[in-house]
Each structure stands twice: as structure tokens, then as C-alpha cells.
Design a protein around this motif. Sequence first.
Motif, PDB file in Angstrom:
ATOM      1  N   GLU A  72      16.238  39.253  15.339  1.00 27.88           N
ATOM      2  CA  GLU A  72      17.054  40.134  16.080  1.00 27.88           C
ATOM      3  C   GLU A  72      18.302  39.213  16.448  1.00 27.88           C
ATOM      4  OE1 GLU A  72      17.541  42.891  19.099  1.00 27.88           O
ATOM      5  OE2 GLU A  72      15.919  42.754  17.686  1.00 27.88           O
ATOM      6  N   TYR A  73      18.265  38.002  16.252  1.00 33.28           N
ATOM      7  CA  TYR A  73      19.486  37.333  16.655  1.00 33.28           C
ATOM      8  C   TYR A  73      20.004  36.451  15.385  1.00 33.28           C
ATOM      9  CZ  TYR A  73      17.039  38.194  20.840  1.00 33.28           C
ATOM     10  OH  TYR A  73      16.569  38.663  22.050  1.00 33.28           O
ATOM     11  N   ILE A  74      21.392  36.594  14.887  1.00 29.63           N
ATOM     12  CA  ILE A  74      21.729  36.108  13.663  1.00 29.63           C
ATOM     13  C   ILE A  74      23.047  35.421  13.800  1.00 29.63           C
ATOM     14  CG2 ILE A  74      22.473  36.826  11.294  1.00 29.63           C
ATOM     15  CD1 ILE A  74      20.548  39.267  11.253  1.00 29.63           C
ATOM     16  N   THR A  75      23.077  34.190  13.666  1.00 32.94           N
ATOM     17  CA  THR A  75      24.506  33.379  13.762  1.00 32.94           C
ATOM     18  C   THR A  75      24.642  32.929  12.265  1.00 32.94           C
ATOM     19  OG1 THR A  75      24.202  32.932  16.120  1.00 32.94           O
ATOM     20  CG2 THR A  75      25.768  31.795  14.529  1.00 32.94           C
ATOM     21  N   GLU A  76      25.602  33.504  11.366  1.00 35.44           N
ATOM     22  CA  GLU A  76      25.639  32.842  10.096  1.00 35.44           C
ATOM     23  C   GLU A  76      26.635  31.548  10.153  1.00 35.44           C
ATOM     24  OE1 GLU A  76      24.138  34.023   7.796  1.00 35.44           O
ATOM     25  OE2 GLU A  76      24.003  36.153   8.140  1.00 35.44           O
ATOM     26  N   GLN A  77      26.118  30.654   9.081  1.00 31.46           N
ATOM     27  CA  GLN A  77      26.892  29.410   8.976  1.00 31.46           C
ATOM     28  C   GLN A  77      28.420  29.790   8.976  1.00 31.46           C
ATOM     29  OE1 GLN A  77      25.619  26.482   6.011  1.00 31.46           O
ATOM     30  NE2 GLN A  77      27.604  26.266   5.333  1.00 31.46           N
ATOM     31  N   SER A  78      29.023  28.744   9.814  1.00 35.34           N
ATOM     32  CA  SER A  78      30.709  28.857   9.792  1.00 35.34           C
ATOM     33  C   SER A  78      30.963  26.984   9.334  1.00 35.34           C
ATOM     34  CB  SER A  78      30.966  28.888  11.259  1.00 35.34           C
ATOM     35  OG  SER A  78      30.581  27.910  12.033  1.00 35.34           O
TER      36      SER A  78
END
Length: 690
Positions: free
Chosen positions: A305-311
Amino acid sequence: MMNLSNTRLASSMLAALLITTLAGCNDSTSDKTTPTTSEVQKQLSAALPQATNVFGIQIRATAATPKEKIMHAANVMAQYLDNNEDGIPDNDLIVAKMVEKGATLVIGTTENELGRALGQLTLSDDMAIQDLYASEIHPKGTNSGQFDATLEEVLHLITHAGYAAVYPAAFGEKTGSDIANAMDIARGGRFDTIPSSYPEQAWYRYDDESCEYDCMVTEYTYWALTSILGAQETRLSNISQEWKLHTKDLVEQTDPAIFSLLTNPAYALATVLPDGDYDAINFAITVSDTSSGNGVDSNKAKVFEYITEQSDDTIAVYGAKNIEKLSYDRALADIQLVMDSLDADVKQGLLNSGVKMLIVSNEQALDDNIDYFQSLLPVEAIYTDQDGLDETLASAENAGLSTTKLELMYLVVYYSLLTEDNLSAAYSELQTAYAEATSKNLFIPGKAYQDGYDDEIHQHASDNNALKYGSYVFNLAKLYFGDDKGPAGEFNITTRAQLQRKNPLGYQIMENLFPDDDDENKSASFTFKDGDNSADTVYMNGLITSDTLDDIKTLLEQSPQITTMVMQNVPGSIDDEINLLASREIRKHGIATHIPADGMVASGGTDMFLAGIKRTIEPGAKIGVHSWGGGDLAATDYSRDHEVHVQYLDYYKEMNINTDFYWYTLEAAPADDILWMSEQDIAKYNVVTE
């Protein structure tokens, strides 16, 4: 801790994939039916959904690769091919050949991630693919002291798939070509494989055993051209073991054959170093259709539901469908906090690994999607409802910390200290600190962390005896950052102060992993050189707090041989009463105080310095004084006969310091300012004894 993979898996997969592509890999043959270039491009589209092209040359990337990194690679490629930036290739033959051969730049966040995305892809015999990783793409890298690997990998693709094919007599990656002949001179002779040692006169000394002759030509071309263009001017200390001609002038003077070849206008090679600022064409990134099964990871949206990709600043964090957003937000904030606090090289190691944090409800939820989660490797999991416990919350068991923060300690060891070459010294220091803790029976590792643990989940770390070090740092964090209210897991000590005294090398590990830029706000620490607590000199750094009296008493009980306290950075006190009592302990034990040349004491730190039975400073040392303040009133607001001054006046008398010094400090500067004492005033008030 839940870790699902061996970190070396993807590297071997990627090597197998690229084995028949660029010269950087060994040649091999296969009995499998060779697919056409078109068929391979379809496979690449399925594996690498983000795509753009430069004059028809494909660039493909994983779903997690930041778009700005893809755009930078495209702009660099365009600048190499269209160096005058008029929107038209400088050499149409090179571009046409690269398109014909299906030349493709493939990008992933890291080598591991790209290897897993490509899997067992089968390539056509004549197709050229070059890999590049977001973790090594550094736009404007020169400004931050980082080298942008885009300059190298894009050029490899252009020279291998383009120039070597269009101009085989000049640029062929085989013996007898003009560039190969120049390389043989640069290497001090003709070597089909890497020699045991290069002749003394050689200025090109490539030493990768996996690199055959054609590969050596590719690398030689890169070193020579980028040196001519100025990319290596400031990098001699980093590259001299392989390449010694780091400037244009050195290439021209020492290697005239390669200089003449690469600057021949007939070939239209770049004459200006690409910087990623290309304005002639605005490239667009397309994303493969998720519904066709040929591109974007459609399972990701189904599971998370919640996606924060690598930065550039943090690892990827994925939250499952059935968890509370509050739990995900807590975990995300904790991960960002730890990443922001980490040493820059250690942080980069985590980013290089591509490890992801999964926030799922419990072990059952993990098991339900285990096949998919394994496709995301390497990953770590945090539970929000394991036996009713939410690991994103701080807990007494974790010394007031969340499991999220602590699990990152394992990752620091397994994916950074253990795997990054530039952190090998830090890993060695960790091993020494661990040995100190176990030899004193301060840390007793649990059975699961003994050498030889063979669960495949931890196998890579186990093979390197690193499991116990992960557990050690996990528990170090409880002591270093925790609430000091109970034993920290496998440690039998309770507080940060105890850690500092009893396992100083472990304490230093945490100091190194989490450097504090604001040294003046650190609580006072007392350490021995090389961790030798039998030494007669102790080093003090930090603020004098309510704990300092007990810390000094314990220190002197455990190390009664101390004769000298070196005050390196003691900016003051937040508890004057404790400060005066602690200072009296120093005088009672007949300890000398010393400030080194780069040292500083101020305010309450100056009062403590005066407790030394002998007081010495080195040239350059700083001693600061000012008035004290409390509430709405400053010391100077009270009459000289007021009782508030008594405790300070009594202290100076005990230390054989003229009370005039006290009144001097009050007039020297207000409480929110500082006066650094002159040599004359230091002598006048007998601040030093010799």
C-alpha cells in the motif's frame, strides 16, 4: 531479524548475463538457441520497464531506478555522440552501427538489483549491453568529490559497439589494430592475459584477471580519452595503480599514438567532457504497461500500500496492504533518521546494496508472499502485529528504541562494513571491539550468532563470521542510544557510561558510525589511548552534566593509576553544583590537568581545569570564560556580598586561585558570549602552574 538472501547472488547472475556482451567479460559459447535482437529487447522491456533512447540507442532501467539518474545517463550519452550539441550525431556511422547491434545501456539501483531483474536472460551473439548502477551515477560529482561512473560505462558502450565495429583497423579490440598496438606500448609489451607484473616503464597496468585482451583495449580507450578530456586531472591518487597519464598533456607527451588516434577529427570523438547538461533534445522516459506482464512490477502495487523507493538519501521502504499507515510512517521516519545520522561511507554502502525494508504485519504475512519477497532481495522485514507487538514502536525491551532502528544495525554490518572495500578498516575495528567485549565477558553472544550458523538466509554473513558482529552492533545501539534502564540484550552492562568505560572500543565504533557534527553538545566522555584502561592518562571530551560526578568517581575507582586528565574539548557544564563536586574529586586524587594545542575548555570546563594539581597547556590551546546566568538574572545582577557567589568563591579558594579571577570571569563576557583568555591574563590569574 529477517533477512532473505545472500548478497553475492545477484553479482554472479549479472556476470553470467553479460558474459557475451561487452569486452569487460569473458567470451563463452552456448548450445541454446540464440534469440534475435528484437526478441532480446522484448525481454529487456519486461525486466526493465523504464526506457528512453538516444538517437535510437536504447537505455533501459529497473522500476526503482530514479528517473533523474536515467535522464543523466541519456544526456551524457547524447553529449558523447553529439559533442557540439546541435541535435545531430557527430558521426552517423557510429550511431547506426550501435542501433543495428541493439546496443543497450541497462541501469539498476545497484548491481544486485539489476542482476535479479535480468535473471537468466539469453542474449544474441552480436548484441552489446552495458550495465550501470544508480548508486554510482553522480551528476555534478566533481563538486562533491565523487566520480561519475556514467562517463566510463557509457563510453565503453560507444567504443565497443560503435567504434570497434565501424573502424576495426583503427579501433578493433583485437591484436594488430592501431589502438591495440598503442596499448601494447602503454603496457610495456604484448600481453594476452594479465601479467604477474608489468614492466617498470608501463603507464597502463590493468590488473583485473577476468579482463581478456579485448576488454583491456576497451579500458585503455576509456582511460586515454577521459584523461584528454580532463576527467582524471584530480584523480591521480585514486587511479595511479592502473593509469598514470591523468592529464591531456601527459597523454600527448607520453602516448602520442593514442593521442593522435583519439583526437583525429575524422572519427569525431568527443572533444569536450560530458557533464549531463544537454539541451538540444529533451528525452522522455516511458514505462512499460503494467497490465501486459511485460514491464513494471505489477505485484508491487498488489502487495504494498505504501511505497518509498530508494533515493540518494535512504533505502527503499515498502509497507504491506494490511498495515496501519501510522506504523509505516513511524518506520519510515526512523529509517530516515538513522540514514541521516550514519557516516557517509557507511550510508553509501547500504545504498549500494539495494537492500529494502519491508513493513508487514507478521511472519505469516511474510510467508504468504515469500516467493515474491524473495524476488526483491536483499530485504529486511519489520512486523507491526507479531504476537500483538508493533516493532515500529519504541519498547522497554529495546531500551526505549524501536526495532526498526535496531534492525538497521544488522544491515550496517552485513551490507556495508562487510562488503565495501573502503570500509575494511572499519570492519577490522569492529572485530577488535567485539573481541574486547567478549574477553571481558561483557558481551555473551547468543547461540544463533555463533560461527558456523548455516541458515541460508544468513549464509553470506555466516561464511564471514559476521552474524555475531551484527548482533553486537544491534546491542551496542541499545547501550549507546537507549534509556540506560536495563541490560542491553546480550550485554551484561546497562548504561552508555558503562559501555564507554568497560568497552571503549565498542563505544568508539558507535561514535564512528554515527559522527556527531555538534561535538559541543556531547556529554563528557573519558577514554584511554588505544583502549588501554591501565594507562595513567585519560582523555576528556564533552559537556559536564549531572552524570559527570558519578562517572568520574567510577573512573577513578576502576583506574586509580590515573595521574593526568587531558581535556580535549570541554565546552562547559549544565550543572554547576555537580561540576564543582566532580572537580573536587580530581583535586582529591592529585590529578594533573592538561589542554593540548587543539584543545578547548570554557565556562564550567575552565573551572574543572583549575582542579588540576598541576595545570599545563600547549600553544594554541583555548581557555574561555564568561558570567554565569540563571533565570532572569545574571551573576552581575547580584551584589558581591550576595550568597549566590559563595559556592564559587569557596571553590577557587580550595584550588588556590585568587578570588579576583572569579570577578574577572563575571565581567569578561555575558552568559551568552565567551572571552578567550589572553596569555597575559592566563599568567596573571595563575590559571596554569608551569
